[in-house]
Scaffold this motif. Sequence first.
Motif, PDB file in Angstrom:
ATOM      1  N   HIS A 190      -6.929 -75.883  30.094  1.00  0.00           N
ATOM      2  CA  HIS A 190      -7.508 -75.089  31.179  1.00  0.00           C
ATOM      3  C   HIS A 190      -6.573 -73.957  31.600  1.00  0.00           C
ATOM      4  O   HIS A 190      -6.937 -73.123  32.415  1.00  0.00           O
ATOM      5  CB  HIS A 190      -7.816 -75.996  32.373  1.00  0.00           C
ATOM      6  N   SER A 204      -4.149 -81.868  36.013  1.00  0.00           N
ATOM      7  CA  SER A 204      -4.065 -83.045  36.881  1.00  0.00           C
ATOM      8  C   SER A 204      -5.141 -83.079  37.958  1.00  0.00           C
ATOM      9  O   SER A 204      -5.276 -84.063  38.659  1.00  0.00           O
ATOM     10  CB  SER A 204      -2.695 -83.054  37.556  1.00  0.00           C
ATOM     11  N   TRP A 261      -2.767 -91.178  33.188  1.00  0.00           N
ATOM     12  CA  TRP A 261      -1.760 -90.133  33.003  1.00  0.00           C
ATOM     13  C   TRP A 261      -1.090 -90.304  31.645  1.00  0.00           C
ATOM     14  O   TRP A 261      -0.699 -91.411  31.283  1.00  0.00           O
ATOM     15  CB  TRP A 261      -0.716 -90.301  34.107  1.00  0.00           C
ATOM     16  N   VAL A 262      -0.992 -89.256  30.856  1.00  0.00           N
ATOM     17  CA  VAL A 262      -0.192 -89.340  29.631  1.00  0.00           C
ATOM     18  C   VAL A 262       1.006 -88.410  29.760  1.00  0.00           C
ATOM     19  O   VAL A 262       0.991 -87.480  30.571  1.00  0.00           O
ATOM     20  CB  VAL A 262      -0.985 -88.933  28.365  1.00  0.00           C
ATOM     21  N   GLY A 286      -3.711 -74.242  33.317  1.00  0.00           N
ATOM     22  CA  GLY A 286      -2.842 -74.428  34.471  1.00  0.00           C
ATOM     23  C   GLY A 286      -1.473 -73.936  34.007  1.00  0.00           C
ATOM     24  O   GLY A 286      -1.118 -74.134  32.837  1.00  0.00           O
ATOM     25  N   TRP A 287      -0.716 -73.284  34.867  1.00  0.00           N
ATOM     26  CA  TRP A 287       0.461 -72.575  34.366  1.00  0.00           C
ATOM     27  C   TRP A 287       1.506 -73.508  33.733  1.00  0.00           C
ATOM     28  O   TRP A 287       2.145 -73.155  32.749  1.00  0.00           O
ATOM     29  CB  TRP A 287       1.076 -71.686  35.442  1.00  0.00           C
ATOM     30  N   ASN A 288       1.657 -74.726  34.277  1.00  0.00           N
ATOM     31  CA  ASN A 288       2.651 -75.637  33.685  1.00  0.00           C
ATOM     32  C   ASN A 288       2.266 -75.997  32.257  1.00  0.00           C
ATOM     33  O   ASN A 288       3.129 -76.123  31.388  1.00  0.00           O
ATOM     34  CB  ASN A 288       2.795 -76.911  34.514  1.00  0.00           C
ATOM     35  N   SER A 289       0.977 -76.164  32.014  1.00  0.00           N
ATOM     36  CA  SER A 289       0.526 -76.481  30.658  1.00  0.00           C
ATOM     37  C   SER A 289       0.854 -75.336  29.696  1.00  0.00           C
ATOM     38  O   SER A 289       1.263 -75.569  28.560  1.00  0.00           O
ATOM     39  CB  SER A 289      -0.975 -76.774  30.634  1.00  0.00           C
ATOM     40  N   GLN A 333       2.321 -85.573  28.710  1.00  0.00           N
ATOM     41  CA  GLN A 333       1.774 -84.416  27.984  1.00  0.00           C
ATOM     42  C   GLN A 333       2.815 -83.754  27.076  1.00  0.00           C
ATOM     43  O   GLN A 333       2.516 -83.387  25.942  1.00  0.00           O
ATOM     44  CB  GLN A 333       1.227 -83.391  28.997  1.00  0.00           C
ATOM     45  N   GLU A 343       4.543 -75.409  28.984  1.00  0.00           N
ATOM     46  CA  GLU A 343       4.865 -76.525  28.084  1.00  0.00           C
ATOM     47  C   GLU A 343       4.431 -76.216  26.647  1.00  0.00           C
ATOM     48  O   GLU A 343       5.158 -76.514  25.694  1.00  0.00           O
ATOM     49  CB  GLU A 343       4.204 -77.808  28.600  1.00  0.00           C
TER      50      GLU A 343
HETATM   51  N1  UDP Z   1       0.127 -83.737  33.152  1.00  0.00           N
HETATM   52  C1  UDP Z   1       0.590 -84.805  32.405  1.00  0.00           C
HETATM   53  N2  UDP Z   1      -0.258 -85.799  32.080  1.00  0.00           N
HETATM   54  C2  UDP Z   1      -1.566 -85.796  32.418  1.00  0.00           C
HETATM   55  C3  UDP Z   1      -2.064 -84.698  33.169  1.00  0.00           C
HETATM   56  C4  UDP Z   1      -1.181 -83.684  33.527  1.00  0.00           C
HETATM   57  O1  UDP Z   1       1.773 -84.855  32.057  1.00  0.00           O
HETATM   58  O2  UDP Z   1      -2.268 -86.750  32.075  1.00  0.00           O
HETATM   59  C5  UDP Z   1       1.084 -82.701  33.599  1.00  0.00           C
HETATM   60  C6  UDP Z   1       1.124 -81.469  32.714  1.00  0.00           C
HETATM   61  O3  UDP Z   1       2.014 -81.679  31.636  1.00  0.00           O
HETATM   62  C7  UDP Z   1       1.593 -80.408  33.686  1.00  0.00           C
HETATM   63  C8  UDP Z   1       1.005 -80.844  35.030  1.00  0.00           C
HETATM   64  O4  UDP Z   1       0.713 -82.227  34.882  1.00  0.00           O
HETATM   65  O5  UDP Z   1       2.995 -80.431  33.794  1.00  0.00           O
HETATM   66  C9  UDP Z   1      -0.284 -80.123  35.377  1.00  0.00           C
HETATM   67  O6  UDP Z   1      -0.004 -78.838  35.790  1.00  0.00           O
HETATM   68  P1  UDP Z   1      -0.830 -77.573  35.319  1.00  0.00           P
HETATM   69  O7  UDP Z   1      -0.220 -76.399  35.981  1.00  0.00           O
HETATM   70  O8  UDP Z   1      -0.922 -77.517  33.833  1.00  0.00           O
HETATM   71  O9  UDP Z   1      -2.296 -77.837  35.839  1.00  0.00           O
HETATM   72  P2  UDP Z   1      -2.907 -78.342  37.249  1.00  0.00           P
HETATM   73  O10 UDP Z   1      -2.894 -79.812  37.181  1.00  0.00           O
HETATM   74  O11 UDP Z   1      -2.053 -77.795  38.343  1.00  0.00           O
HETATM   75  O12 UDP Z   1      -4.278 -77.773  37.230  1.00  0.00           O
END
Ligand code: UDP
Length: 461
Positions: free
Chosen positions: A359, A279, A341-342, A361-364, A344, A367
Amino acid sequence: MSSPAADANDFRSPHVALLPSSGAGHITPFLRLAASLLSQNCRVTLITSHPIVTQAESNLISSFLSSFPQVTEKQFHILPLDPASAASSKDPFFLQWESIRRSLHLLSSILSSLSPPLDAMVSDITLISSTITITKPLKIPNYVLFTSSAKMFSLASYYSVLSESLSDSTKISEINIPGIGAIPRSSIPPLLLVPESLFATMFKSNSDNLRQFDGIIINTFDQLESKTLKALKTGEVAGGLPPLFNVGLIPHDFERAEAVSKWLDAQLAKSVVYVSFGSRTALSREQIRELGEGLVKSGYPFIWVMKDKAVDKEDGEKLEGVLGAEMMEEVKEKGIVVKEWVDQVEVLRHNSVGGFVSHCGWNSVVEAAWVGVPVLAWPLHGDQRINGEVVEGSGLGFMGGNWGWSGEVLVKGEEIGRRIKEMMEDEGLRLRAGEIRDEVRKVVGGTGDDGLKQLIQKWRA
Ligand code: UDP
Ligand code: G50
């Protein structure tokens, strides 16, 4: 046999205040925690810090609140930073964390006026050096939500022991964490090697304050990093830490948004590459074009979430302006590129999706594990290389060598295409990712989720 008092406690609804910091990657796990707590009959007060940096965060919070009208929202209006502090970093999210931290003294009156009184508060890791000074005098038990991997937490908890020697950061070739192993210099978040940076200063004071908390919640699965969790829980990594609760925070319905599913429905099973850097990570124009070339060269159809600016509200440029007319044409024939935004999770769980260029990111990562999609890790900043090591170690995906931190090198389309093929053609990887998903689903998401249960039990007591 349980006592009558314990039985009565089983029905008490603990009241918990949640204090996220900013960035979708921080808001999302908090809202997921909130949804899980609500399903276990807790009362939740959500503290939202205003102004909110991105539209994506505002949208997430709004859809959460409309899905859960029983939640009390407390809007917390933060103070603007003084000019000297505002000049200490260019990162809008670091600056927001700092503004929230410096405004937290204003939160005391909000917290003490809540009714019924709080049984606990959960604070984002980025804010903890300040929230503890507010909750201590009010005698509110305070818990940390760590939004990155347990491996990254091992670095955070070991850091206070170590930071003396980090002051001469040029000499560090690795950090050897007891019970975990060596983190090579190349994986250490680059800003931690710049001791005077805003991030390094915050990280150190957060790490120094960990031991004052009543517990630490880590958003991870045993199936991704069981050894690390064990080393942390047995005290091997660092002594004197509060109890640790690993709670895999999984997606909920309130997050549902646009999902490009019509296009996905028309693709072959497991044929689509999904590409996203989260994000808040924008690539350079040059790197965006190489990535476009790599995707086309891979030969696979793709969905590419392109970010041209870190903050969505500032991103006014049209796709064609970023890609150029020629590449736009090439890309349109093979895949879908979106700047919006999609959803994800919805994309990842579609049967057509066979791989995720992430990349880390921990949430990715969480997921990808939840849906069982293999990951090609391309870490660009901060904790992402450490998270990439977790991805590789668990078998969920691979890094395939060092691509350099963001802006250090230009990764060529040729190489990107080759690695995508490698991921998409690796049957073993796909099977392992599926196994991780199946193992995770046996334990997480129901009432059998031990970490969450233990936590709520503690708050009820
Ligand atoms: N995300 C999403 N759609 C987008 C971009 C991001 O749903 O177009 C969500 C993704 O699924 C995750 C969060 O935003 O839950 C991003 O967190 P992450 O820790 O992966 O990375 P950060 O954005 O903190 O670098
Ligand atoms: C950004 C960055 C480096 C980095 C992180 C970033 C994180 C996030 C988790 O978000 O690790 C975190 C852990 C401890 C802490 C603050 C934030 O004190 O450039 O490591």
